[in-house]
Design an enzyme around this catalytic site. Sequence first.
Site, PDB file in Angstrom:
ATOM      1  N   GLY A  46       0.965  -1.016  -0.182  1.00 25.21           N
ATOM      2  CA  GLY A  46      -0.068   0.015  -0.115  1.00 25.21           C
ATOM      3  C   GLY A  46       1.023   1.323  -0.041  1.00 25.21           C
ATOM      4  N   GLN A  51       3.120   9.818   1.698  1.00 24.67           N
ATOM      5  CA  GLN A  51       4.378   9.420   1.851  1.00 24.67           C
ATOM      6  C   GLN A  51       5.381   9.610   0.681  1.00 24.67           C
ATOM      7  OE1 GLN A  51       2.623   5.164   2.373  1.00 24.67           O
ATOM      8  NE2 GLN A  51       4.678   4.915   3.472  1.00 24.67           N
ATOM      9  N   CYS A  91       6.448  -0.416   7.223  1.00 25.98           N
ATOM     10  CA  CYS A  91       6.100   0.889   6.468  1.00 25.98           C
ATOM     11  C   CYS A  91       7.324   1.146   5.558  1.00 25.98           C
ATOM     12  CB  CYS A  91       5.812   1.988   7.342  1.00 25.98           C
ATOM     13  SG  CYS A  91       5.158   3.365   6.653  1.00 25.98           S
ATOM     14  N   LEU A  92       6.824   1.702   4.287  1.00 20.27           N
ATOM     15  CA  LEU A  92       7.835   2.089   3.645  1.00 20.27           C
ATOM     16  C   LEU A  92       8.568   3.469   4.147  1.00 20.27           C
ATOM     17  CD1 LEU A  92       6.151   1.611   0.006  1.00 20.27           C
ATOM     18  CD2 LEU A  92       7.885  -0.061   1.102  1.00 20.27           C
ATOM     19  N   HIS A 133      -3.854   1.487   8.163  1.00 19.19           N
ATOM     20  CA  HIS A 133      -2.549   1.848   8.109  1.00 19.19           C
ATOM     21  C   HIS A 133      -2.430   3.038   7.375  1.00 19.19           C
ATOM     22  CE1 HIS A 133       2.132   0.909   7.893  1.00 19.19           C
ATOM     23  NE2 HIS A 133       1.794   1.721   7.056  1.00 19.19           N
ATOM     24  N   GLU A 134      -3.000   3.048   6.036  1.00 13.54           N
ATOM     25  CA  GLU A 134      -2.732   4.110   4.952  1.00 13.54           C
ATOM     26  C   GLU A 134      -3.648   5.513   5.212  1.00 13.54           C
ATOM     27  OE1 GLU A 134      -0.514   3.696   3.182  1.00 13.54           O
ATOM     28  OE2 GLU A 134      -0.541   1.387   3.039  1.00 13.54           O
ATOM     29  N   HIS A 137      -1.625   7.279   7.627  1.00 17.53           N
ATOM     30  CA  HIS A 137      -0.763   8.295   6.842  1.00 17.53           C
ATOM     31  C   HIS A 137      -1.624   9.389   6.304  1.00 17.53           C
ATOM     32  CE1 HIS A 137       2.833   6.013   6.743  1.00 17.53           C
ATOM     33  NE2 HIS A 137       2.185   4.974   5.951  1.00 17.53           N
TER      34      HIS A 137
HETATM   35  O1  GNR Z   1       4.258  -2.760   2.610  1.00 20.74           O
HETATM   36  C1  GNR Z   1       3.677  -2.675   3.667  1.00 20.74           C
HETATM   37  N1  GNR Z   1       3.315  -3.641   4.549  1.00 20.74           N
HETATM   38  C2  GNR Z   1       2.397  -3.720   5.351  1.00 20.74           C
HETATM   39  C3  GNR Z   1       2.437  -4.719   6.287  1.00 20.74           C
HETATM   40  C4  GNR Z   1       1.411  -4.587   7.408  1.00 20.74           C
HETATM   41  C5  GNR Z   1       0.619  -3.649   7.413  1.00 20.74           C
HETATM   42  C6  GNR Z   1       0.718  -2.534   6.671  1.00 20.74           C
HETATM   43  C7  GNR Z   1       1.630  -2.309   5.497  1.00 20.74           C
HETATM   44  S1  GNR Z   1       1.600  -1.220   4.553  1.00 20.74           S
HETATM   45  C8  GNR Z   1       3.135  -1.126   3.973  1.00 20.74           C
HETATM   46  C9  GNR Z   1       3.316  -0.232   2.888  1.00 20.74           C
HETATM   47  C10 GNR Z   1       3.096   1.112   3.568  1.00 20.74           C
HETATM   48  O2  GNR Z   1       3.932   1.919   3.985  1.00 20.74           O
HETATM   49  N2  GNR Z   1       2.018   1.721   3.213  1.00 20.74           N
HETATM   50  O3  GNR Z   1       1.923   2.990   3.869  1.00 20.74           O
HETATM   51 NI    NI Z   2       3.128   3.104   5.683  1.00 20.08          NI
END
Ligand code: GNR
Ligand code: NI
Length: 184
Positions: A46, A51, A91-92, A133-134, A137
């Site tokens: 995601g 980001q 998270c990236l 999670h997104e 952000h």
């Molecule tokens: O690649 C991603 N893996 C992930 C694993 C578990 C819960 C959330 C994520 S999102 C993350 C990519 C990212 O940073 N998205 O904002």
């Molecule tokens: Ni993330």
Amino acid sequence: MTILKVLHFPDERLRLKAAPVEEINSEIAEIAENMLETMYVEGGIGLAATQVNIQKRIIVIDISENKNESLTLINPKILKLEGEEESQEGCLSVPDYFDVVQRAKNIEFSYTTLKNEAVRKKIDGLLAICIQHEIDHLNGKLFIDYLSPLKRDRLMKKIHKQRIKKRRSKNSEQLDNESPNKIL
Ligand code: GNR
Ligand code: NI
């Protein structure tokens, strides 16, 4: 298409709140395309516009194994949170760090598609976690904000060390480039 630069914690721009998309047009479609390409190149499931330093409420997701089921969510909104579930997250924007986060297990959410269709869905599992999670952000929140003070402290120290190491290797690279081939 363009691969965008992903901001890394503790970049303050990750704390900005994204604004709703007013009109879904070619500019928005292009941002979404670039975000998808960036997500695939970076190996994420995601990516939120925040980001990549775009303060608009746009999310792209692909949790499929073959990376061929992309979703673009415009103005996503959580309508209901139910149950609890713990899972390992990454998270990236926080490279090389993974930890367990507790989130809602089932969610009901709405969004607009690139075709300007309004969608409302109930989901669970990885997709529900990823969407929470997104959306975090887009509100300037990171998964590491949920860590205990002790874990957070450890993470900050690790990041500090990495920074010093990175700076050192950059400096020595520069020195290498500057030094003429004296020996040859
Ligand atoms: O690649 C991603 N893996 C992930 C694993 C578990 C819960 C959330 C994520 S999102 C993350 C990519 C990212 O940073 N998205 O904002
Ligand atoms: Ni993330």
